[in-house]
Every structure is written in structure tokens, then in C-alpha cells.
Design a protein around this motif. Structure first.
Motif, PDB file in Angstrom:
ATOM      1  N   ARG A   1      35.325  33.486  58.091  1.00 59.48           N
ATOM      2  CA  ARG A   1      34.652  33.737  56.809  1.00 59.48           C
ATOM      3  C   ARG A   1      35.376  34.883  56.093  1.00 59.48           C
ATOM      4  NH1 ARG A   1      28.914  34.423  59.673  1.00 59.48           N
ATOM      5  NH2 ARG A   1      30.354  35.673  60.948  1.00 59.48           N
ATOM      6  N   LEU A   2      36.091  34.518  55.040  1.00 61.06           N
ATOM      7  CA  LEU A   2      36.939  35.448  54.296  1.00 61.06           C
ATOM      8  C   LEU A   2      36.290  35.814  52.964  1.00 61.06           C
ATOM      9  CD1 LEU A   2      39.643  36.880  53.504  1.00 61.06           C
ATOM     10  CD2 LEU A   2      40.437  34.632  52.703  1.00 61.06           C
ATOM     11  N   LEU A   3      36.287  37.113  52.672  1.00 66.06           N
ATOM     12  CA  LEU A   3      35.893  37.588  51.344  1.00 66.06           C
ATOM     13  C   LEU A   3      37.157  38.080  50.643  1.00 66.06           C
ATOM     14  CD1 LEU A   3      33.904  38.436  49.119  1.00 66.06           C
ATOM     15  CD2 LEU A   3      33.588  40.602  50.367  1.00 66.06           C
ATOM     16  N   TYR A   4      37.501  37.417  49.515  1.00 67.74           N
ATOM     17  CA  TYR A   4      38.695  37.808  48.757  1.00 67.74           C
ATOM     18  C   TYR A   4      38.241  38.476  47.468  1.00 67.74           C
ATOM     19  CZ  TYR A   4      43.192  37.649  46.403  1.00 67.74           C
ATOM     20  OH  TYR A   4      44.360  38.006  45.746  1.00 67.74           O
ATOM     21  N   ILE A   5      38.640  39.764  47.296  1.00 69.82           N
ATOM     22  CA  ILE A   5      38.231  40.552  46.126  1.00 69.82           C
ATOM     23  C   ILE A   5      39.453  40.767  45.238  1.00 69.82           C
ATOM     24  CG2 ILE A   5      37.117  42.681  45.348  1.00 69.82           C
ATOM     25  CD1 ILE A   5      35.959  43.000  48.178  1.00 69.82           C
ATOM     26  N   ASP A   6      39.416  40.188  44.026  1.00 66.41           N
ATOM     27  CA  ASP A   6      40.553  40.292  43.101  1.00 66.41           C
ATOM     28  C   ASP A   6      40.033  39.982  41.695  1.00 66.41           C
ATOM     29  OD1 ASP A   6      42.981  39.957  41.641  1.00 66.41           O
ATOM     30  OD2 ASP A   6      44.010  39.430  43.518  1.00 66.41           O
ATOM     31  N   ASP A   7      40.491  40.748  40.704  1.00 63.78           N
ATOM     32  CA  ASP A   7      40.015  40.499  39.345  1.00 63.78           C
ATOM     33  C   ASP A   7      40.773  39.369  38.656  1.00 63.78           C
ATOM     34  OD1 ASP A   7      42.401  41.941  39.222  1.00 63.78           O
ATOM     35  OD2 ASP A   7      41.885  42.804  37.263  1.00 63.78           O
ATOM     36  N   ASP A   8      41.805  38.830  39.270  1.00 63.65           N
ATOM     37  CA  ASP A   8      42.593  37.743  38.681  1.00 63.65           C
ATOM     38  C   ASP A   8      41.969  36.407  39.067  1.00 63.65           C
ATOM     39  OD1 ASP A   8      44.498  35.769  38.081  1.00 63.65           O
ATOM     40  OD2 ASP A   8      46.162  37.149  38.395  1.00 63.65           O
ATOM     41  N   PRO A   9      41.354  35.663  38.115  1.00 63.81           N
ATOM     42  CA  PRO A   9      40.681  34.411  38.453  1.00 63.81           C
ATOM     43  C   PRO A   9      41.641  33.351  38.982  1.00 63.81           C
ATOM     44  CG  PRO A   9      40.776  34.708  36.065  1.00 63.81           C
ATOM     45  CD  PRO A   9      41.215  35.999  36.680  1.00 63.81           C
TER      46      PRO A   9
END
Length: 355
Positions: free
Chosen positions: A5-13
């Protein structure tokens, strides 16, 4: 096997969609967040195994978000994602607690490296958890052992207390019986038995009044034993003296030394001074720091002038038996005036006490 279960945090959609598609294709369960604040809220909801975190984001940047994540000791591992010119940022992220970092590119070729870094971070986190669990188990086992050892020490002190009291009672009975007897031989035999029991009782007394039930301070023990023998003999003050170095031995060896001292003092009282009482000097020394020397001497008539009449030889047998127990060599130095008995025994099992 459950998906990672990965949470990817990035402001680039676009990158978020690319990461989601790529990692789900490899069996991951992917959650996405556009800001650090959103990512922290998702983490607090639980169910995340690993975090991939971009550096540049509106509001709270990656390093601030990383600090908030690492504030929770149970937080999942974090892989930091930086641009190609941000080596300094990557180093700062590692110092702040990131498990690894990956330099991203516009074409998305970094995704394979990101997956390797994520799986490595998870493996590292697993090893760390196993290490912590093993250390916790070691600490728990040590605590249980220490608790059991403390309980055992308390029980041993209680046992020694009860045994010491019982032996003290027996020795008192022997002394009372000796006082009541009108037969000199009976009185002498009972007095000898009293001294032997007293030597053992004093060891148990030392053990139940000490924090260490494994050793006996031999000097303190002999001081108490000599004082008791001197008081019971009622022969006036100062006739029996002791000079002892501070030495500690195990209880069995202390008993053997105490019995030898008792027998030698009884022998002096019986034979050295036919016309009355005289001085008896006891000394305990550890001259080499490992070997121990015990001396008992008097200024009496000497062994060559002593009569063996009325002697059973029991005292000599007891001394010989205790000497074997100690691994000791007993030497008698006799003259026409006075006798000196030297008992040398190894101190390999003894520890010299430093004040």
C-alpha cells in the motif's frame, strides 16, 4: 500475498497518474495526495505501508512533511523524490529520516528506480522491526531473569535466616546442657559441639544480612565468630584476638574456615594452658592477593609437652576434612613455648574486597 500500500505525495497531477498506473500494474495499492497536508491526513487514517514524497509542493514542502511523518515512531518508511539538480535536498532528506531517495525525470524513467527504492525501504523497515522485536524480547527476558534472580536472593536470605535461627537455637541448647553438666568430659564435648554449630550458624547469619548471598566477608564472619567463642568461654577479656584482611569467599569455604578456626581455638583452650587461660591469636591474610593464609597461635606449653589423655582425635579429623574441602595445607610450628598452626589455601574462588 497482500499488495503493498503506497501513498504517493506530489503536486504534479500528471506524475501522480503516471505513478498510480505504473505501480498498480505491478500489484501495488496506490493512494495519491497533492499536498503535504493532504498526505498527512491520509497517513493518519492508517493502512499505508510506504510513502513516496516529492520535495516541491505548495504550502508545506517535502522536508516539512517528512519531519511531520518521522515525528510518529510507528510511521511507514519514506522514499524522497527530488529533481535532478537537488542533491543537497536529497542529503537533507536522508538526514531527516528518509529511507532512500530517487531523482525523478520528466519522462518517468525514474519509476523503476522508485520501485526498487520502495521495496528496499520496506525490506529495511522489516529488518528494523525484527531487530527491535528481538531486542525487546532480550530486554524482557533479561528483566524476567533479573526479577527471578531477585526473588531467588530474597528466598535464599529467608532460608538462611530460618536456618541461622534454628542453628542458633541448637547451639544455645548445647551451651545450656554444658552448663548443667557436672562431668568435665561431657562439658568439654558439649562446648566443642556448641562451637562447631556456632561456626555454621554465623555463616547463615552473614548470608541473610547481606545483599549478596553468593559470598561471605570472611573477615567480618571471623570477627563475629571469635567474639562469640570468647564470650561463651567466659575467660576474661582480651585472651582471644583476631587480625584479618578483608577477603570474601563462597559460603561453603567460609564454613570450612570457620570450623577450622573453631577447632583450633578449642584445642588451645583444652591443652595449651594447663594452669589456666592464655592468649590466642587468630590472623587471616591474603599476601599475594590470590592465596589465603590462616594462622592460629598461642603462647602455651607447645605440642611436644601436651598430653593426649582424654583426647578423642575428633578435632584433628574435622580439621583434616575441612582442609581437604579448602584444598589447604596445614602446617604446625611447635616449640617448647607456644604453637602456631598455619593453614594455606588457594584463593582462586575468593575475591579480595577493596574498601
Amino acid at each position: 500475498m497482500a499488495p503493498i500500500r503506497l501513498l504517493y505525495i506530489d503536486d504534479d497531477p500528471a506524475l501522480r497518474r503516471l505513478v498510480s498506473k505504473e505501480f498498480e500494474r505491478h500489484g501495488y495499492s496506490v493512494q495519491l495526495a497533492a499536498t503535504g497536508e493532504e498526505g498527512l491526513r491520509r497517513l493518519r487514517a492508517g493502512g499505508i505501508d510506504v510513502v513516496a514524497l516529492d520535495h516541491y509542493m505548495p504550502g508545506q514542502d517535502g522536508l516539512q512533511t517528512l519531519a511531520s511523518i518521522r515525528a510518529d515512531p510507528d510511521a511507514p518508511p519514506v522514499v524522497y523524490v527530488t529533481g535532478s539538480e537537488e542533491g543537497r535536498v536529497a542529503i537533507a532528506a536522508l538526514k531527516a529520516g528518509a529511507a532512500d531517495y530517487v531523482i525523478k525525470d520528466v519522462g518517468g524513467e525514474f519509476l523503476a528506480l522508485l520501485r526498487v527504492a520502495i521495496e528496499g525501504a520496506l525490506a529495511q523497515a522489516k529488518l528494523q522491526r525484527e531487530k527491535e522485536e528481538a531486542e525487546a524480547e532480550v530486554r524482557a527476558t533479561r528483566d524476567r531473569f533479573e526479577a527471578l534472580a531477585a526473588e531467588r536472593a530474597v528466598l535464599l536470605r529467608e532460608v538462611n535466616h530460618r536456618v541461622g535461627n534454628s542453628l542458633q537455637l541448637v547451639s544455645s541448647f548445647l551451651l545450656m546442657q554444658s552448663d548443667m553438666s557436672h562431668d568435665a568430659h561431657v562439658k568439654g564435648a558439649l562446648a566443642s559441639a556448641y562451637g562447631r554449630v556456632l561456626a555454621i550458624a554465623q555463616v547463615h547469619k552473614r548470608l541473610y544480612t547481606s545483599d549478596d548471598v553468593r559470598t561471605v566477608a570472611l573477615d567480618s564472619y571471623l570477627h563475629a565468630l571469635v567474639a562469640d567463642i570468647g564470650a561463651s568461654a567466659a575467660a576474661g577479656n582480651g585472651w582471644l584476638s583476631l587480625a584479618a584482611d578483608p577477603v570474601a569467599v563462597d559460603p561453603d569455604r567460609a564454613v570450612a574456615v570457620g570450623v577450622i578456626v573453631t577447632e583450633l581455638i578449642i584445642n588451645v583452650m583444652k591443652h595449651a594452658y594447663p594452669s589456666g587461660k592464655g592468649p590466642v591469636r587468630v590472623a587471616l591474610h591474603a599476601p599475594s592477593g590470590s592465596d589465603i593464609r590462616l594462622c592460629v597461635e598461642d603462647d602455651g606449653i607447645g605440642t611436644r609437652s601436651r598430653s593426649a589423655e582424654g583426647s578423642t582425635g575428633l578435632g584433628q579429623l574435622i580439621i583434616a576434612a575441612m582442609a581437604v574441602k579448602l584444598g589447604a595445607v596445614v602446617t604446625v610450628h611447635a616449640s617448647d613455648r607456644g604453637t602456631r598452626v598455619v593453614v594455606d589455601f588457594p584463593g582462586a574462588e575468593a575475591t579480595q574486597v577493596v574498601d
